[in-house]
Design a protein around this motif. Structure first.
Motif, short mmCIF file in Angstrom:
data_model
loop_
_atom_site.label_atom_id
_atom_site.label_comp_id
_atom_site.label_asym_id
_atom_site.label_seq_id
_atom_site.Cartn_x
_atom_site.Cartn_y
_atom_site.Cartn_z
N CYS A 10 -2.62 1.54 -5.86
CA CYS A 10 -3.24 0.23 -6.03
C CYS A 10 -3.73 -0.34 -4.71
CB CYS A 10 -2.23 -0.72 -6.68
SG CYS A 10 -2.86 -2.36 -7.02
N SER A 62 -7.04 0.98 -4.06
CA SER A 62 -7.97 1.01 -5.19
C SER A 62 -9.26 0.25 -4.92
CB SER A 62 -7.29 0.45 -6.45
OG SER A 62 -6.95 -0.92 -6.28
N GLY A 63 -9.17 -0.88 -4.22
CA GLY A 63 -10.37 -1.67 -3.93
C GLY A 63 -11.35 -0.93 -3.05
N PRO A 97 -6.46 -1.59 -11.88
CA PRO A 97 -7.37 -2.52 -11.19
C PRO A 97 -8.84 -2.17 -11.42
CG PRO A 97 -5.65 -1.76 -9.69
CD PRO A 97 -5.57 -0.91 -10.91
N SER A 137 -9.84 -3.32 -14.93
CA SER A 137 -10.10 -4.76 -14.99
C SER A 137 -11.47 -5.09 -14.40
CB SER A 137 -9.00 -5.53 -14.24
OG SER A 137 -7.76 -5.39 -14.89
N GLY A 139 -5.08 -10.00 -15.70
CA GLY A 139 -5.99 -8.90 -15.43
C GLY A 139 -7.43 -9.20 -15.80
N MET A 159 -8.63 -7.64 -6.02
CA MET A 159 -7.83 -7.12 -7.12
C MET A 159 -6.79 -6.12 -6.61
SD MET A 159 -8.22 -8.34 -10.13
CE MET A 159 -7.45 -7.04 -11.09
N ALA A 160 -7.17 -5.30 -5.65
CA ALA A 160 -6.22 -4.34 -5.07
C ALA A 160 -5.05 -5.07 -4.42
CB ALA A 160 -6.93 -3.46 -4.04
N CYS A 168 -3.93 -8.18 -5.07
CA CYS A 168 -3.12 -8.90 -6.06
C CYS A 168 -2.25 -7.94 -6.86
CB CYS A 168 -4.03 -9.69 -7.00
SG CYS A 168 -4.88 -11.06 -6.20
N MET A 169 -2.82 -6.82 -7.27
CA MET A 169 -2.04 -5.88 -8.06
C MET A 169 -1.05 -5.10 -7.20
SD MET A 169 -4.30 -4.56 -11.25
CE MET A 169 -2.75 -4.21 -12.09
#
Length: 489
Positions: free
Chosen positions: A104, A107-108, A159, A162, A404, A420-421, A423-424
């Motif tokens: 995660c 991931s961004g 992520p 979403s 999400g 998002m990366a 936060c998750m």
């Protein structure tokens, strides 16, 4: 497919070039003409539906791997020689979550670097390899390594899902499509529970449970090859012609110019490559990132994944057959998710989220009362089981699907993937420690104190939602961005 990409690659330009092209064609004026004419209605929801369904396969895998060790955990511990060791059992659960944090965290950058489609395909690879290792494990170390690899894919996939669902869905059904993610997660959990039922009667059945997960992971990698790339990502990369092609696939030809024009107005002058980690924590982006990280933290501190990971153990201690109880947990989760899907674009995100946390607090109160020494016999049994099912149902109504969906909506296009990366990643860190320490905390503090703590966090979450969360239903991503992030903030 190769011919398509070769054709599109000839149109790749820098972002400034894309803006010049749009200026030359006077997109704003053309878009206004279309809005007053043939595309004044909503685009067809049918065009984007297949792409959304394929993307939610990663959520199915996420749910499956959350529940896959629930019922077989005792058999796994006996076969691999760590039976009765609650810390080792916690590691089998939590090692997957540790890997998810790693996946995660990056991931961004992966989603922004190689695109949403390739990120999905990349996430499937460690889930295939890791599940194969877990299925053939002969020691605790081999099981933990396999679970870690699976976790990296789990961390990367959700992520991106979403992001993708938010970016390819028309505004008027974005909430409904966002709920598909939670429904797919529920189906994955139910699938894992159903497949795990024979584990007590069939020796080594837990290995089959891991092998089964290889099939949907392979299907995800294959089917994503035929899905549309996010036009938002293509636009950020300056690939305007490709963005137009994908908008046409997702919205229809009559909505392409208005979609590009609206995207350009909110994204003018932004450069995704200049986003640094510090940009997420300071300045005008701090408010939305703070809301996102806090929502995911409170979601996990409510205790929901402790229920999913260890419901078998909790139900057995209450004298309830765990296989039947777990099926009811899965059905409660699925029922709440379907109701949320029907209400998401009617009541809105904030109402569902607030009501969900209030309901979860009430359910935890029932759990704490059931654990009290003053409640004995069948009364405690009904309260314990009823409280857990109510907790899962109310979670699925809002606290499960809304964060999400809401966060990609409120994050600007410039920072969406990386925010998002972040936060998750917070979500996975807290998830890891809840999974690792829940059984030990249950032994040390007892269920009454532990459930009271979870209920308190649910009330804190309800207050936070009431004061900080904004409503986004029916608005385009660009309208939300402009309303939240004015230049002078």
């Amino acid at each position: 497919m190769l011919m398509r990409w070769k054709f599109c690659s000839s149109s790749i330009k820098k972002r400034s070039s894309a803006k010049d092209i749009m200026a030359g064609h006077d997109y704003d004026q053309e878009a206004q003409g279309h809005l007053m004419g043939q595309d004044s209605g909503n685009p067809s929801w049918k065009l984007s539906l297949p792409h959304v369904c394929v993307a939610t396969m990663t959520s199915f895998l996420f749910g499956y791997h959350i529940g896959v060790v629930n019922e077989p955990l005792e058999s796994i511990s006996l076969d691999l020689g760590f039976g009765g060791n609650t810390l080792a059992e916690g590691l089998v659960v939590s090692m997957c979550l540790g890997g998810a944090f790693i996946g995660c965290l990056f991931s961004g950058w992966i989603a922004d670097g190689i695109g949403r489609r390739r990120a999905f395909q990349l996430s499937a690879l460690p889930m295939i390899i890791g599940a194969s290792l877990s299925a053939t494990a002969t020691s605790l170390a081999m099981m933990l390594f396999g679970r870690f690899l699976v976790g990296t894919g789990m961390g990367l996939g959700p992520p991106v899902a979403s992001l993708y669902v938010t970016e390819v869905s028309p505004p008027f059904v974005r909430g409904t499509y966002g709920s598909f993610i939670q429904i797919a997660t529920c189906l994955g959990i139910i699938g894992a529970l159903l497949i795990g039922i024979p584990v007590k009667e069939v020796g080594g059945w837990w290995r089959v449970c891991f092998w089964v997960s290889v099939v949907p992971a392979a299907l995800l990698a294959l089917c994503m090859e035929f899905c549309a790339e996010s036009p938002h990502w293509l636009f950020k990369r300056g690939r305007l012609v490709e963005a137009e092609v994908e908008f046409e696939r997702l919205l229809g030809a009559s909505h392409v110019k208005s979609a590009i024009s609206e995207l350009s107005r909110s994204d003018r002058g932004e450069d995704v490559d200049t986003v640094r980690f510090s940009d997420l924590l300071y300045g005008r982006h701090f408010r939305v990132v703070f809301i996102g990280t806090t929502l995911f933290a409170l979601q996990q501190l409510s205790g929901i994944n402790a229920v999913f990971y260890f419901s078998s153990t909790v139900f057995r201690s209450a004298g309830v057959p765990s296989d039947f109880a777990n099926i009811f947990v899965g059905l409660s989760n699925l029922s709440g998710s379907i109701i949320a899907m029907l209400l998401m674009d009617k009541l809105g995100r904030k109402v569902l989220l607030f009501g969900s946390f209030i309901g979860m607090a009430m359910a935890m109160c029932l759990q704490a009362v059931a654990a009290s020494v003053h409640v004995l016999g069948t009364g405690a049994l009904y309260l314990s089981v009823g409280g857990m099912l109510l907790f899962v149902l109310t979670f699925a109504l809002g606290a499960g699907p809304v964060p999400g969906l809401l966060l990609p909506e409120i994050f600007p296009n410039k920072i969406r993937a990386k925010a998002m990366a972040l936060c998750m990643s917070v979500h996975w860190v807290i998830n890891f420690f809840v999974g690792l320490l829940f059984l030990r905390a249950l032994e040390l503090m007892g269920p009454q104190v532990l459930y009271t703590i979870f209920g308190t966090f649910c009330l804190i979450a309800a207050v936070f939602v009431r004061r900080n969360v904004v409503e986004t239903k029916g608005k385009s991503l660009q309208e939300i961005e402009i309303s939240l992030l004015q230049p002078d903030i």
